[in-house]
Motif scaffolding. Sequence first.
Motif, short mmCIF file in Angstrom:
data_model
loop_
_atom_site.label_atom_id
_atom_site.label_comp_id
_atom_site.label_asym_id
_atom_site.label_seq_id
_atom_site.Cartn_x
_atom_site.Cartn_y
_atom_site.Cartn_z
N ASN A 154 0.86 -1.08 -0.15
CA ASN A 154 0.08 0.21 -0.10
C ASN A 154 0.80 1.23 -0.13
O ASN A 154 2.07 1.20 0.30
CB ASN A 154 -1.01 -0.10 1.21
N ARG A 155 0.38 2.27 -0.47
CA ARG A 155 0.94 3.65 -0.53
C ARG A 155 0.04 4.66 0.28
O ARG A 155 -0.92 4.84 0.29
CB ARG A 155 1.22 4.14 -1.86
N LYS A 156 1.16 5.58 1.05
CA LYS A 156 0.11 6.60 1.90
C LYS A 156 -0.41 7.74 1.23
O LYS A 156 0.37 7.82 -0.07
CB LYS A 156 1.20 7.14 2.82
N VAL A 157 -1.36 8.16 1.24
CA VAL A 157 -2.13 9.10 0.54
C VAL A 157 -2.54 10.30 1.55
O VAL A 157 -3.24 10.16 2.48
CB VAL A 157 -3.37 8.41 -0.21
N VAL A 181 -5.07 13.46 2.02
CA VAL A 181 -6.48 14.12 1.61
C VAL A 181 -6.75 15.13 2.75
O VAL A 181 -6.73 14.65 3.90
CB VAL A 181 -7.67 13.24 1.38
N THR A 218 -3.19 12.11 6.69
CA THR A 218 -2.33 10.89 5.79
C THR A 218 -3.13 9.62 6.20
O THR A 218 -3.34 9.20 7.43
CB THR A 218 -0.95 11.19 6.40
N SER A 247 -3.59 3.93 2.88
CA SER A 247 -3.73 3.49 1.48
C SER A 247 -4.60 4.32 0.64
O SER A 247 -5.27 5.13 1.34
CB SER A 247 -4.41 2.04 1.82
N LYS A 248 -4.91 3.92 -0.73
CA LYS A 248 -5.56 4.83 -1.55
C LYS A 248 -7.20 4.30 -1.06
O LYS A 248 -7.97 5.42 -1.07
CB LYS A 248 -5.42 4.60 -2.78
N LYS A 249 -7.26 3.15 -0.71
CA LYS A 249 -8.43 2.68 -0.35
C LYS A 249 -9.11 3.32 0.64
O LYS A 249 -10.31 3.68 0.75
CB LYS A 249 -8.48 1.27 -0.17
N ALA A 273 -8.38 6.40 1.91
CA ALA A 273 -8.65 7.63 1.60
C ALA A 273 -9.90 7.77 0.87
O ALA A 273 -10.53 8.70 1.00
CB ALA A 273 -7.25 8.31 0.75
N GLN A 274 -9.92 7.05 -0.09
CA GLN A 274 -11.15 6.86 -1.00
C GLN A 274 -12.42 6.87 -0.12
O GLN A 274 -13.51 7.65 -0.39
CB GLN A 274 -11.31 5.84 -2.06
N THR A 277 -13.25 10.14 1.88
CA THR A 277 -13.94 10.94 0.97
C THR A 277 -15.39 10.60 0.99
O THR A 277 -16.28 11.71 0.81
CB THR A 277 -13.30 11.14 -0.62
#
Length: 130
Positions: free
Chosen positions: A12-15, A17, A21, A24-26, A28-29, A32
């Motif tokens: 996973n990669r930190k995001v 928003v 922080t 994961s992208k998941k 963060a999504q 939102t």
Amino acid sequence: MAWNRSRAKYGNRKVVVDGITFDSKKEAQRYTELKLLEKAGKITGLQLQREFELIPAQREHTNEIYEKGPNKGRFKPGKLLECKCSYIADFVYWDGFEMVVEDTKGMRTKEYIIKRKLMLYKYGIRIKEV
């Protein structure tokens, strides 16, 4: 061979928003999506990274008593034998009168499965996995 860049254990990669922080992208999504639902009035009281204590810290028994200060007359805590065990939920919010505890999962670890069972046992809360 040496790598300059560290890699996350599960890829996973930190995001970031809204200045927050996420792991994961998941995650963060999902944040939102939940913010939009909160703005629309479908959910209320959105909290991030809420901690639930599953097993309290275990301490050695002691007969020592505080002699002064705000704890005067109380027993001193003994030596820490085991740290507390807690579950940190990704998201907690209210859907009407029901509290919802959510976790964005890419990989179900053995540790997570045990904590999920303890959440149900101690609090009667089933974790919603997204």
